[in-house]
Structures are given as C-alpha cells and as structure tokens.
Design a protein around this motif. Structure first.
Motif, mmCIF file in Angstrom:
data_model
loop_
_atom_site.group_PDB
_atom_site.id
_atom_site.type_symbol
_atom_site.label_atom_id
_atom_site.label_comp_id
_atom_site.label_asym_id
_atom_site.label_seq_id
_atom_site.Cartn_x
_atom_site.Cartn_y
_atom_site.Cartn_z
ATOM 1 N N LEU A 98 0.815 -1.218 0.000
ATOM 2 C CA LEU A 98 0.000 0.000 0.000
ATOM 3 C C LEU A 98 0.846 1.265 0.000
ATOM 4 O O LEU A 98 0.519 2.246 -0.688
ATOM 5 N N TRP A 99 1.933 1.272 0.788
ATOM 6 C CA TRP A 99 2.814 2.439 0.786
ATOM 7 C C TRP A 99 3.444 2.648 -0.583
ATOM 8 O O TRP A 99 3.543 3.783 -1.060
ATOM 9 N N SER A 100 3.863 1.580 -1.227
ATOM 10 C CA SER A 100 4.493 1.713 -2.543
ATOM 11 C C SER A 100 3.523 2.279 -3.571
ATOM 12 O O SER A 100 3.878 3.153 -4.361
ATOM 13 N N ILE A 101 2.303 1.793 -3.564
ATOM 14 C CA ILE A 101 1.308 2.286 -4.522
ATOM 15 C C ILE A 101 0.895 3.711 -4.176
ATOM 16 O O ILE A 101 0.798 4.574 -5.052
ATOM 17 N N GLY A 127 1.316 -0.931 -13.608
ATOM 18 C CA GLY A 127 2.314 -0.359 -12.712
ATOM 19 C C GLY A 127 1.996 -0.577 -11.245
ATOM 20 O O GLY A 127 2.903 -0.789 -10.432
ATOM 21 N N PHE A 128 0.716 -0.541 -10.897
ATOM 22 C CA PHE A 128 0.351 -0.754 -9.503
ATOM 23 C C PHE A 128 0.648 -2.185 -9.068
ATOM 24 O O PHE A 128 1.007 -2.433 -7.920
ATOM 25 N N VAL A 129 0.514 -3.130 -9.975
ATOM 26 C CA VAL A 129 0.829 -4.519 -9.659
ATOM 27 C C VAL A 129 2.328 -4.655 -9.383
ATOM 28 O O VAL A 129 2.743 -5.287 -8.403
ATOM 29 N N VAL A 130 3.138 -4.046 -10.249
ATOM 30 C CA VAL A 130 4.593 -4.111 -10.072
ATOM 31 C C VAL A 130 5.004 -3.446 -8.765
ATOM 32 O O VAL A 130 5.796 -4.009 -7.993
ATOM 33 N N GLY A 169 3.128 -2.911 -6.136
ATOM 34 C CA GLY A 169 2.585 -3.678 -5.025
ATOM 35 C C GLY A 169 3.420 -4.912 -4.705
ATOM 36 O O GLY A 169 3.679 -5.212 -3.542
ATOM 37 N N ILE A 170 3.863 -5.609 -5.737
ATOM 38 C CA ILE A 170 4.695 -6.791 -5.516
ATOM 39 C C ILE A 170 6.042 -6.394 -4.922
ATOM 40 O O ILE A 170 6.534 -7.028 -3.983
ATOM 41 N N ALA A 171 6.643 -5.335 -5.456
ATOM 42 C CA ALA A 171 7.933 -4.878 -4.921
ATOM 43 C C ALA A 171 7.786 -4.437 -3.466
ATOM 44 O O ALA A 171 8.617 -4.771 -2.611
ATOM 45 N N GLY A 172 6.732 -3.697 -3.156
ATOM 46 C CA GLY A 172 6.500 -3.272 -1.780
ATOM 47 C C GLY A 172 6.211 -4.431 -0.851
ATOM 48 O O GLY A 172 6.634 -4.436 0.308
ATOM 49 N N ALA A 173 5.501 -5.446 -1.348
ATOM 50 C CA ALA A 173 5.212 -6.624 -0.526
ATOM 51 C C ALA A 173 6.489 -7.395 -0.217
ATOM 52 O O ALA A 173 6.678 -7.862 0.907
ATOM 53 N N ILE A 174 7.375 -7.509 -1.195
ATOM 54 C CA ILE A 174 8.655 -8.179 -0.954
ATOM 55 C C ILE A 174 9.471 -7.399 0.073
ATOM 56 O O ILE A 174 10.066 -7.967 0.984
ATOM 57 N N GLY A 175 9.472 -6.066 -0.063
ATOM 58 C CA GLY A 175 10.146 -5.239 0.939
ATOM 59 C C GLY A 175 9.528 -5.408 2.314
ATOM 60 O O GLY A 175 10.225 -5.447 3.330
ATOM 61 N N GLY A 176 8.199 -5.545 2.374
ATOM 62 C CA GLY A 176 7.518 -5.759 3.644
ATOM 63 C C GLY A 176 7.882 -7.085 4.287
ATOM 64 O O GLY A 176 8.024 -7.171 5.503
ATOM 65 N N VAL A 177 8.052 -8.123 3.472
ATOM 66 C CA VAL A 177 8.472 -9.427 4.004
ATOM 67 C C VAL A 177 9.856 -9.313 4.628
ATOM 68 O O VAL A 177 10.092 -9.780 5.748
ATOM 69 N N VAL A 178 10.768 -8.680 3.900
ATOM 70 C CA VAL A 178 12.144 -8.546 4.403
ATOM 71 C C VAL A 178 12.164 -7.740 5.698
ATOM 72 O O VAL A 178 12.804 -8.124 6.674
ATOM 73 N N ILE A 179 11.467 -6.630 5.719
ATOM 74 C CA ILE A 179 11.470 -5.771 6.907
ATOM 75 C C ILE A 179 10.754 -6.449 8.072
ATOM 76 O O ILE A 179 11.157 -6.327 9.224
ATOM 77 N N GLY A 180 9.690 -7.195 7.792
ATOM 78 C CA GLY A 180 8.991 -7.909 8.849
ATOM 79 C C GLY A 180 9.854 -8.958 9.528
ATOM 80 O O GLY A 180 9.675 -9.251 10.700
ATOM 81 N N LEU A 181 10.803 -9.515 8.798
ATOM 82 C CA LEU A 181 11.679 -10.539 9.365
ATOM 83 C C LEU A 181 12.900 -9.958 10.080
ATOM 84 O O LEU A 181 13.577 -10.687 10.807
ATOM 85 N N LEU A 182 13.188 -8.687 9.876
ATOM 86 C CA LEU A 182 14.337 -8.070 10.529
ATOM 87 C C LEU A 182 14.063 -7.839 12.007
ATOM 88 O O LEU A 182 12.915 -7.621 12.409
ATOM 89 N N PRO A 183 15.104 -7.871 12.828
ATOM 90 C CA PRO A 183 14.906 -7.549 14.248
ATOM 91 C C PRO A 183 14.742 -6.043 14.420
ATOM 92 O O PRO A 183 15.231 -5.258 13.615
ATOM 93 N N GLY A 184 14.037 -5.670 15.437
ATOM 94 C CA GLY A 184 13.874 -4.254 15.735
ATOM 95 C C GLY A 184 12.533 -3.982 16.378
ATOM 96 O O GLY A 184 11.675 -4.851 16.482
ATOM 97 N N THR A 185 12.361 -2.758 16.770
ATOM 98 C CA THR A 185 11.106 -2.353 17.392
ATOM 99 C C THR A 185 10.084 -2.053 16.312
ATOM 100 O O THR A 185 10.413 -1.887 15.143
#
Length: 140
Positions: free
Chosen positions: A38-41, A86-89, A91-107
């Motif tokens: 959602l942020w990416s779009i 473009g929104f699909v592209v 959205g997919i890129a942002g979702a992949i970024g969300g997966v990576v960030i969700g798995l990182l340690p932090g607050t």
C-alpha cells in the motif's frame, strides 16, 4: 530444574545488554506485506508529481512534460500507467520489501520507518525508470 535461557539479540546495544534488558521484536505478520504494498502504490502519486516538477515525466498522448504545468497531468499519468500494470509491479515490490522488513529484528517503530523508506525507494526507482525509459529503449 533448569532456568530458561534468554535469547540474545546480536543487534542490541552494549548498554542494553549490560543492563539485562532485551528489545522485543514486533514479529512478522501479514501487515508488513500489505503495508509495503500500500505504501508503494500510494507514494507513486506524490513521487510522480515530484519527478514532473523537478525533472520530467511521460504524460500519455502528450509526451514528456516538466515544470508546474506538468504536475496535475502527472497524477493522471501515474493513474494511467498504474492501471496498465504499474500498480501490480509496485505492489509486488512493496510486498517483498515488507516481508524482508517484517523478518528483521527491531522495534515496531523502527520497522515502520524502514517500511516507509523502503517503499519510497522502490517507488522512486520504478518511476525514475519510467521517466528515463526513452533513453533506455529509444523514443516511444
């Protein structure tokens, strides 16, 4: 009876480790995937306006335009290119970024900042490629 072992986070500051405190991770959930998409779009519109204002942006059926007169048409151009895929592209890129960030340690707060920054960077890269596409593939 054995005492349970505390997990140590290698990313904690030495002061936190010395005090015996541990930082809790907010954990991974689907909200990081949806939030990244959602942020990416959503950021495509202001970033597209920024490109039109300071550099140039391709306006459908009008060519490349820049400056103040291109700001409003760039919003319609982002919508046009987004609906065409473009929104699909993004959205997919942002979702992949969300997966990576969700798995990182932090607050939770630091992860939200990272998610916004990652989404903005991915969207900027996508719109920059669109802005210089004629230099990559030739005039279109």
């Amino acid at each position: 009876m054995e005492t349970p072992k505390r997990e140590s986070n290698p990313y904690q500051t030495p002061e936190t480790l010395a005090a015996g405190k541990t930082e809790k991770s907010s954990g991974f959930s689907i909200r990081w995937i949806v939030g990244g998409a959602l942020w990416s779009i959503g950021l495509a519109f202001p970033i597209g306006m920024f490109f039109a204002l300071v550099y140039r942006f391709p306006i459908p059926f009008a060519g490349y335009r820049s400056g103040f007169e291109a700001v409003v048409p760039s919003l319609m151009a982002v919508l046009f290119y987004g609906v065409l895929g473009g929104f699909v592209v993004l959205g997919i890129a942002g979702a992949i970024g969300g997966v990576v960030i969700g798995l990182l340690p932090g607050t939770r707060r630091s992860k939200h900042v990272m998610l916004f920054s990652c989404s903005a960077a991915l969207t900027t890269c996508g719109l920059f490629v669109l802005a210089i596409l004629d230099k990559i593939i030739g005039p279109w």
